[in-house]
Design a protein around this motif. Structure first.
Motif, PDB file in Angstrom:
ATOM      1  N   LEU A  28       0.833  -1.211   0.000  1.00 16.33           N
ATOM      2  CA  LEU A  28       0.000   0.000   0.000  1.00 16.33           C
ATOM      3  C   LEU A  28       0.867   1.259   0.000  1.00 16.33           C
ATOM      4  N   LEU A  29       1.954   1.224   0.772  1.00 15.94           N
ATOM      5  CA  LEU A  29       2.851   2.386   0.818  1.00 15.94           C
ATOM      6  C   LEU A  29       3.529   2.595  -0.532  1.00 15.94           C
ATOM      7  N   THR A  32       1.123   4.133  -2.846  1.00 14.89           N
ATOM      8  CA  THR A  32       0.948   5.559  -2.532  1.00 14.89           C
ATOM      9  C   THR A  32       2.089   6.364  -3.150  1.00 14.89           C
ATOM     10  N   ALA A  55      -5.746   3.869  -6.859  1.00 15.49           N
ATOM     11  CA  ALA A  55      -6.613   3.936  -5.673  1.00 15.49           C
ATOM     12  C   ALA A  55      -7.502   2.693  -5.598  1.00 15.49           C
ATOM     13  N   SER A  56      -7.972   2.221  -6.761  1.00 11.50           N
ATOM     14  CA  SER A  56      -8.825   1.027  -6.775  1.00 11.50           C
ATOM     15  C   SER A  56      -8.042  -0.206  -6.354  1.00 11.50           C
ATOM     16  N   LYS A  58      -5.445  -0.224  -4.406  1.00 11.93           N
ATOM     17  CA  LYS A  58      -5.220  -0.098  -2.965  1.00 11.93           C
ATOM     18  C   LYS A  58      -6.479  -0.509  -2.190  1.00 11.93           C
ATOM     19  N   SER A  59      -7.636  -0.030  -2.664  1.00  6.21           N
ATOM     20  CA  SER A  59      -8.887  -0.377  -1.980  1.00  6.21           C
ATOM     21  C   SER A  59      -9.133  -1.873  -2.027  1.00  6.21           C
ATOM     22  N   VAL A  62      -7.106  -3.479   0.621  1.00 10.56           N
ATOM     23  CA  VAL A  62      -7.685  -3.226   1.948  1.00 10.56           C
ATOM     24  C   VAL A  62      -8.928  -4.098   2.153  1.00 10.56           C
ATOM     25  N   LEU A  63      -9.797  -4.149   1.143  1.00  9.72           N
ATOM     26  CA  LEU A  63     -11.026  -4.938   1.254  1.00  9.72           C
ATOM     27  C   LEU A  63     -10.724  -6.424   1.444  1.00  9.72           C
TER      28      LEU A  63
ATOM     29  N   TRP B  26     -21.174  -4.610   7.594  1.00  6.16           N
ATOM     30  CA  TRP B  26     -20.988  -4.358   6.157  1.00  6.16           C
ATOM     31  C   TRP B  26     -22.190  -3.603   5.587  1.00  6.16           C
ATOM     32  N   THR B  70      -2.036  10.189   4.304  1.00 15.07           N
ATOM     33  CA  THR B  70      -2.267   8.890   3.672  1.00 15.07           C
ATOM     34  C   THR B  70      -1.441   7.822   4.368  1.00 15.07           C
ATOM     35  N   LEU B  74      -2.951   4.640   6.424  1.00 14.25           N
ATOM     36  CA  LEU B  74      -2.624   3.276   5.983  1.00 14.25           C
ATOM     37  C   LEU B  74      -1.980   2.496   7.128  1.00 14.25           C
ATOM     38  N   ILE B 196     -10.236   3.686   3.203  1.00  7.59           N
ATOM     39  CA  ILE B 196     -10.533   3.581   1.763  1.00  7.59           C
ATOM     40  C   ILE B 196     -11.044   4.914   1.221  1.00  7.59           C
ATOM     41  N   ILE B 199      -8.198   7.048   0.644  1.00 10.59           N
ATOM     42  CA  ILE B 199      -7.421   6.571  -0.510  1.00 10.59           C
ATOM     43  C   ILE B 199      -7.918   7.251  -1.790  1.00 10.59           C
ATOM     44  N   PHE B 200      -9.223   7.540  -1.858  1.00  7.82           N
ATOM     45  CA  PHE B 200      -9.766   8.229  -3.039  1.00  7.82           C
ATOM     46  C   PHE B 200      -9.714   9.752  -2.887  1.00  7.82           C
ATOM     47  N   PHE B 202      -7.507  11.578  -1.360  1.00 11.54           N
ATOM     48  CA  PHE B 202      -6.148  12.098  -1.507  1.00 11.54           C
ATOM     49  C   PHE B 202      -5.779  12.402  -2.963  1.00 11.54           C
ATOM     50  N   PRO B 203      -5.827  11.440  -3.899  1.00 16.15           N
ATOM     51  CA  PRO B 203      -5.436  11.800  -5.273  1.00 16.15           C
ATOM     52  C   PRO B 203      -6.390  12.796  -5.922  1.00 16.15           C
TER      53      PRO B 203
END
Lengths: 104, 209
Positions: A28-29, A32, A55-56, A58-59, A62-63, B26, B70, B74, B196, B199-200, B202-203
Protein backbone atom coordinates in the motif's frame (compact mmCIF):
# COMPACT_ATOMS: atom_id res chain seq x y z
CA UNK A 1 -11.71 -17.88 -1.24
CA UNK A 2 -12.69 -21.33 -2.52
CA UNK A 3 -12.14 -23.53 0.48
CA UNK A 4 -14.24 -22.34 3.31
CA UNK A 5 -15.34 -24.25 6.32
CA UNK A 6 -19.01 -23.35 6.47
CA UNK A 7 -19.43 -25.22 9.74
CA UNK A 8 -17.23 -22.81 11.53
CA UNK A 9 -18.94 -19.79 13.02
CA UNK A 10 -15.69 -17.94 13.02
CA UNK A 11 -14.49 -16.83 9.62
CA UNK A 12 -10.96 -16.56 10.91
CA UNK A 13 -10.45 -20.21 11.45
CA UNK A 14 -7.35 -19.85 9.33
CA UNK A 15 -4.22 -19.43 11.36
CA UNK A 16 -3.90 -15.74 12.23
CA UNK A 17 -0.50 -14.33 11.39
CA UNK A 18 1.03 -10.87 11.36
CA UNK A 19 3.27 -11.31 8.31
CA UNK A 20 0.74 -11.07 5.49
CA UNK A 21 -0.70 -7.80 6.83
CA UNK A 22 2.72 -6.19 7.03
CA UNK A 23 3.35 -7.21 3.41
CA UNK A 24 0.04 -5.68 2.33
CA UNK A 25 0.92 -2.50 4.22
CA UNK A 26 4.27 -2.28 2.39
CA UNK A 27 2.45 -2.78 -0.92
CA UNK A 28 0.00 0.00 0.00
CA UNK A 29 2.85 2.39 0.82
CA UNK A 30 4.60 1.59 -2.48
CA UNK A 31 1.35 2.23 -4.38
CA UNK A 32 0.95 5.56 -2.53
CA UNK A 33 4.46 6.52 -3.58
CA UNK A 34 3.59 5.52 -7.12
CA UNK A 35 0.49 7.77 -7.15
CA UNK A 36 2.50 10.74 -5.88
CA UNK A 37 5.30 10.10 -8.40
CA UNK A 38 2.89 9.69 -11.33
CA UNK A 39 1.04 12.89 -10.36
CA UNK A 40 4.27 14.80 -11.01
CA UNK A 41 4.24 13.71 -14.64
CA UNK A 42 1.65 15.28 -16.87
CA UNK A 43 -0.30 12.60 -18.69
CA UNK A 44 -3.23 14.94 -19.25
CA UNK A 45 -6.50 13.10 -18.72
CA UNK A 46 -4.62 9.87 -18.09
CA UNK A 47 -3.30 11.29 -14.80
CA UNK A 48 -6.72 11.07 -13.16
CA UNK A 49 -7.37 7.62 -14.62
CA UNK A 50 -3.99 6.38 -13.37
CA UNK A 51 -4.66 7.86 -9.92
CA UNK A 52 -8.09 6.21 -9.76
CA UNK A 53 -6.71 2.88 -10.96
CA UNK A 54 -4.02 2.87 -8.28
CA UNK A 55 -6.61 3.94 -5.67
CA UNK A 56 -8.82 1.03 -6.78
CA UNK A 57 -5.96 -1.46 -6.45
CA UNK A 58 -5.22 -0.10 -2.96
CA UNK A 59 -8.89 -0.38 -1.98
CA UNK A 60 -8.98 -3.93 -3.31
CA UNK A 61 -6.03 -4.86 -1.08
CA UNK A 62 -7.69 -3.23 1.95
CA UNK A 63 -11.03 -4.94 1.25
CA UNK A 64 -9.62 -8.41 0.60
CA UNK A 65 -6.94 -8.54 3.29
CA UNK A 66 -7.49 -5.93 6.00
CA UNK A 67 -11.26 -6.32 5.87
CA UNK A 68 -10.92 -10.11 5.55
CA UNK A 69 -13.17 -10.48 2.50
CA UNK A 70 -10.82 -13.22 1.34
CA UNK A 71 -11.83 -15.35 4.31
CA UNK A 72 -15.50 -14.48 4.46
CA UNK A 73 -18.24 -16.46 2.76
CA UNK A 74 -18.91 -15.82 -0.93
CA UNK A 75 -22.06 -13.94 0.11
CA UNK A 76 -20.00 -11.06 1.56
CA UNK A 77 -17.99 -10.87 -1.63
CA UNK A 78 -21.19 -10.76 -3.69
CA UNK A 79 -22.70 -7.99 -1.53
CA UNK A 80 -19.63 -5.79 -1.61
CA UNK A 81 -18.81 -6.07 -5.27
CA UNK A 82 -22.45 -5.72 -6.35
CA UNK A 83 -22.69 -2.41 -4.50
CA UNK A 84 -19.37 -1.24 -5.94
CA UNK A 85 -20.48 -2.34 -9.41
CA UNK A 86 -23.57 -0.14 -9.24
CA UNK A 87 -21.55 2.80 -7.97
CA UNK A 88 -19.32 2.28 -11.00
CA UNK A 89 -22.36 2.11 -13.28
CA UNK A 90 -23.61 5.46 -11.93
CA UNK A 91 -20.20 6.99 -12.53
CA UNK A 92 -19.95 5.68 -16.10
CA UNK A 93 -23.52 6.68 -17.03
CA UNK A 94 -22.97 10.11 -15.52
CA UNK A 95 -19.86 10.64 -17.60
CA UNK A 96 -21.46 9.27 -20.73
CA UNK A 97 -24.23 11.78 -20.18
CA UNK A 98 -21.91 14.75 -19.62
CA UNK A 99 -19.64 13.83 -22.52
CA UNK A 100 -22.53 13.91 -24.97
CA UNK A 101 -24.07 17.00 -23.42
CA UNK A 102 -20.87 18.96 -23.94
CA UNK A 103 -21.44 22.11 -25.92
CA UNK A 104 -25.11 22.36 -25.07
CA UNK B 1 -33.99 -28.36 21.07
CA UNK B 2 -34.13 -30.76 23.98
CA UNK B 3 -30.95 -32.53 23.08
CA UNK B 4 -29.95 -35.12 25.62
CA UNK B 5 -26.36 -35.22 24.49
CA UNK B 6 -24.01 -33.64 26.92
CA UNK B 7 -23.42 -30.18 25.57
CA UNK B 8 -21.64 -27.76 27.86
CA UNK B 9 -24.16 -25.86 29.95
CA UNK B 10 -22.93 -22.39 29.20
CA UNK B 11 -21.99 -22.78 25.57
CA UNK B 12 -20.29 -19.49 24.72
CA UNK B 13 -21.49 -19.82 21.12
CA UNK B 14 -25.12 -19.98 22.14
CA UNK B 15 -27.23 -17.18 20.66
CA UNK B 16 -24.22 -15.76 18.97
CA UNK B 17 -23.82 -15.08 15.29
CA UNK B 18 -20.49 -13.46 14.59
CA UNK B 19 -20.98 -13.73 10.88
CA UNK B 20 -24.35 -12.01 11.15
CA UNK B 21 -22.73 -9.25 13.20
CA UNK B 22 -20.07 -8.68 10.59
CA UNK B 23 -22.66 -8.72 7.81
CA UNK B 24 -24.63 -6.09 9.73
CA UNK B 25 -21.51 -3.95 9.89
CA UNK B 26 -20.99 -4.36 6.16
CA UNK B 27 -24.59 -3.27 5.52
CA UNK B 28 -23.87 -0.12 7.50
CA UNK B 29 -20.73 0.42 5.44
CA UNK B 30 -22.85 0.28 2.27
CA UNK B 31 -24.85 3.26 3.55
CA UNK B 32 -21.52 5.06 3.98
CA UNK B 33 -20.72 4.14 0.40
CA UNK B 34 -23.93 5.85 -0.71
CA UNK B 35 -23.06 8.92 1.38
CA UNK B 36 -19.53 9.35 0.11
CA UNK B 37 -20.19 7.83 -3.32
CA UNK B 38 -22.81 10.51 -3.96
CA UNK B 39 -20.30 13.20 -3.02
CA UNK B 40 -17.67 11.71 -5.29
CA UNK B 41 -20.19 11.83 -8.15
CA UNK B 42 -20.85 15.51 -7.43
CA UNK B 43 -17.11 16.12 -7.35
CA UNK B 44 -16.63 14.26 -10.65
CA UNK B 45 -19.31 16.28 -12.44
CA UNK B 46 -18.05 19.67 -11.23
CA UNK B 47 -14.47 18.72 -12.01
CA UNK B 48 -15.63 17.85 -15.51
CA UNK B 49 -17.44 21.18 -15.94
CA UNK B 50 -14.79 23.36 -14.27
CA UNK B 51 -11.71 21.46 -15.36
CA UNK B 52 -9.20 24.37 -15.37
CA UNK B 53 -10.51 26.01 -12.20
CA UNK B 54 -10.34 22.73 -10.28
CA UNK B 55 -6.74 22.25 -11.29
CA UNK B 56 -5.86 25.82 -10.37
CA UNK B 57 -7.57 25.45 -6.99
CA UNK B 58 -5.87 22.11 -6.28
CA UNK B 59 -2.52 23.88 -6.63
CA UNK B 60 -3.39 25.73 -3.38
CA UNK B 61 -3.44 22.44 -1.49
CA UNK B 62 -0.23 21.16 0.04
CA UNK B 63 0.15 17.59 -1.21
CA UNK B 64 2.69 16.92 1.57
CA UNK B 65 -0.13 17.17 4.16
CA UNK B 66 -2.18 14.79 2.04
CA UNK B 67 0.65 12.31 1.51
CA UNK B 68 1.58 12.32 5.19
CA UNK B 69 -2.03 11.72 6.21
CA UNK B 70 -2.27 8.89 3.67
CA UNK B 71 0.72 7.18 5.26
CA UNK B 72 -0.70 7.76 8.75
CA UNK B 73 -4.09 6.26 7.85
CA UNK B 74 -2.62 3.28 5.98
CA UNK B 75 -0.42 2.50 8.97
CA UNK B 76 -3.33 2.85 11.38
CA UNK B 77 -5.25 0.39 9.22
CA UNK B 78 -2.36 -2.01 9.67
CA UNK B 79 -2.25 -1.56 13.45
CA UNK B 80 -5.99 -2.14 13.90
CA UNK B 81 -5.83 -5.35 11.86
CA UNK B 82 -2.78 -6.44 13.90
CA UNK B 83 -4.76 -5.83 17.10
CA UNK B 84 -7.31 -8.35 15.81
CA UNK B 85 -4.58 -10.90 15.05
CA UNK B 86 -3.20 -10.34 18.55
CA UNK B 87 -6.57 -10.92 20.24
CA UNK B 88 -7.08 -14.05 18.11
CA UNK B 89 -3.75 -15.33 19.38
CA UNK B 90 -4.78 -14.47 22.93
CA UNK B 91 -2.14 -11.75 23.26
CA UNK B 92 -4.34 -9.29 25.13
CA UNK B 93 -1.71 -6.71 26.01
CA UNK B 94 -0.34 -6.63 22.48
CA UNK B 95 -3.87 -6.15 21.14
CA UNK B 96 -4.44 -3.23 23.52
CA UNK B 97 -1.08 -1.79 22.47
CA UNK B 98 -2.01 -1.94 18.78
CA UNK B 99 -5.42 -0.36 19.47
CA UNK B 100 -3.84 2.52 21.37
CA UNK B 101 -1.29 3.03 18.58
CA UNK B 102 -4.21 3.17 16.12
CA UNK B 103 -5.88 5.87 18.23
CA UNK B 104 -2.62 7.84 18.28
CA UNK B 105 -2.36 7.65 14.49
CA UNK B 106 -5.97 8.80 14.19
CA UNK B 107 -5.26 11.76 16.47
CA UNK B 108 -2.10 12.47 14.47
CA UNK B 109 -4.24 12.59 11.36
CA UNK B 110 -6.52 15.15 12.98
CA UNK B 111 -3.59 17.28 14.21
CA UNK B 112 -2.21 17.27 10.67
CA UNK B 113 -5.64 18.23 9.37
CA UNK B 114 -5.81 21.04 11.92
CA UNK B 115 -2.53 22.52 10.68
CA UNK B 116 -3.61 22.12 7.09
CA UNK B 117 -6.95 23.85 7.62
CA UNK B 118 -5.34 26.57 9.76
CA UNK B 119 -2.96 27.35 6.90
CA UNK B 120 -5.93 27.59 4.52
CA UNK B 121 -7.84 29.80 6.94
CA UNK B 122 -4.86 32.12 7.39
CA UNK B 123 -4.75 32.52 3.60
CA UNK B 124 -8.37 33.58 3.82
CA UNK B 125 -9.67 30.42 2.18
CA UNK B 126 -12.64 29.17 4.14
CA UNK B 127 -16.32 28.79 3.22
CA UNK B 128 -17.88 32.20 2.60
CA UNK B 129 -14.64 34.19 2.98
CA UNK B 130 -14.11 37.31 0.88
CA UNK B 131 -10.89 35.95 -0.65
CA UNK B 132 -12.69 32.80 -1.71
CA UNK B 133 -15.77 34.55 -3.06
CA UNK B 134 -13.57 36.68 -5.33
CA UNK B 135 -12.36 33.53 -7.05
CA UNK B 136 -14.02 31.85 -10.03
CA UNK B 137 -17.13 29.75 -9.42
CA UNK B 138 -15.15 26.57 -10.18
CA UNK B 139 -12.62 27.34 -7.45
CA UNK B 140 -15.39 28.19 -4.98
CA UNK B 141 -16.97 24.82 -5.76
CA UNK B 142 -13.65 23.04 -5.36
CA UNK B 143 -13.03 24.47 -1.91
CA UNK B 144 -16.66 23.94 -0.92
CA UNK B 145 -16.35 20.25 -1.79
CA UNK B 146 -12.90 20.12 -0.19
CA UNK B 147 -14.22 21.38 3.16
CA UNK B 148 -17.38 19.27 3.10
CA UNK B 149 -15.74 16.02 2.00
CA UNK B 150 -12.55 16.17 4.06
CA UNK B 151 -14.62 17.59 6.95
CA UNK B 152 -17.09 14.71 6.84
CA UNK B 153 -14.17 12.31 6.55
CA UNK B 154 -12.53 13.99 9.55
CA UNK B 155 -15.75 13.54 11.52
CA UNK B 156 -15.54 9.82 10.69
CA UNK B 157 -11.98 9.76 12.01
CA UNK B 158 -13.14 11.33 15.29
CA UNK B 159 -15.96 8.78 15.58
CA UNK B 160 -13.39 6.07 14.83
CA UNK B 161 -11.24 7.28 17.74
CA UNK B 162 -14.23 7.01 20.11
CA UNK B 163 -15.16 3.58 18.72
CA UNK B 164 -11.67 2.13 18.97
CA UNK B 165 -11.24 3.75 22.39
CA UNK B 166 -14.37 1.93 23.56
CA UNK B 167 -13.00 -1.33 22.12
CA UNK B 168 -9.79 -0.80 24.08
CA UNK B 169 -11.89 -0.41 27.24
CA UNK B 170 -13.78 -3.61 26.42
CA UNK B 171 -10.54 -5.46 25.73
CA UNK B 172 -9.14 -4.33 29.10
CA UNK B 173 -12.39 -5.50 30.76
CA UNK B 174 -12.10 -8.85 28.90
CA UNK B 175 -15.43 -8.24 27.17
CA UNK B 176 -13.42 -8.49 23.99
CA UNK B 177 -11.28 -11.61 24.29
CA UNK B 178 -9.65 -14.34 22.24
CA UNK B 179 -12.99 -16.12 21.87
CA UNK B 180 -15.26 -13.13 21.39
CA UNK B 181 -13.83 -10.29 19.36
CA UNK B 182 -16.46 -9.56 16.71
CA UNK B 183 -16.97 -6.03 18.05
CA UNK B 184 -13.31 -5.25 17.58
CA UNK B 185 -13.57 -6.68 14.06
CA UNK B 186 -16.56 -4.45 13.30
CA UNK B 187 -14.72 -1.40 14.62
CA UNK B 188 -11.84 -2.48 12.39
CA UNK B 189 -14.13 -2.75 9.35
CA UNK B 190 -15.33 0.80 10.01
CA UNK B 191 -11.78 2.04 10.37
CA UNK B 192 -10.72 0.45 7.08
CA UNK B 193 -13.66 2.13 5.33
CA UNK B 194 -12.43 5.49 6.63
CA UNK B 195 -9.05 4.54 5.16
CA UNK B 196 -10.53 3.58 1.76
CA UNK B 197 -12.42 6.89 1.53
CA UNK B 198 -9.15 8.73 2.14
CA UNK B 199 -7.42 6.57 -0.51
CA UNK B 200 -9.77 8.23 -3.04
CA UNK B 201 -9.92 11.70 -1.47
CA UNK B 202 -6.15 12.10 -1.51
CA UNK B 203 -5.44 11.80 -5.27
CA UNK B 204 -8.66 13.56 -6.28
CA UNK B 205 -8.08 16.67 -4.18
CA UNK B 206 -4.33 16.89 -3.75
CA UNK B 207 -2.80 15.38 -6.86
CA UNK B 208 -4.83 16.79 -9.75
CA UNK B 209 -2.84 20.02 -9.94
Amino acid sequence: MSSHDSHNENAHAHKPSYGIYILIWVALLILTGLTVAVAGINFGNLTVITALTVASVKSYLVLEYFMHLKHEKKMFWLFVYTSLFFLGVSLILLFADYTFLEGN
Amino acid sequence: MSSTTATPIADPHLHRDDEGSRLGMWLFLFTELILFGGMFLVFAVYKFIHYEEFHAAARELNSMFGALNTIILLTSSLTIVLSIVAIQKGQKLLSIFFQIITIFFALGFMVNKYFEWSAKFSHGIYPGSETLLEKSSGEILFFGLYYVMTGLHGLHVVIGVLLIGYMTYETIKNKVNSDKYVRLESAGLYWHLVDIIWIFLFPLFYLIA
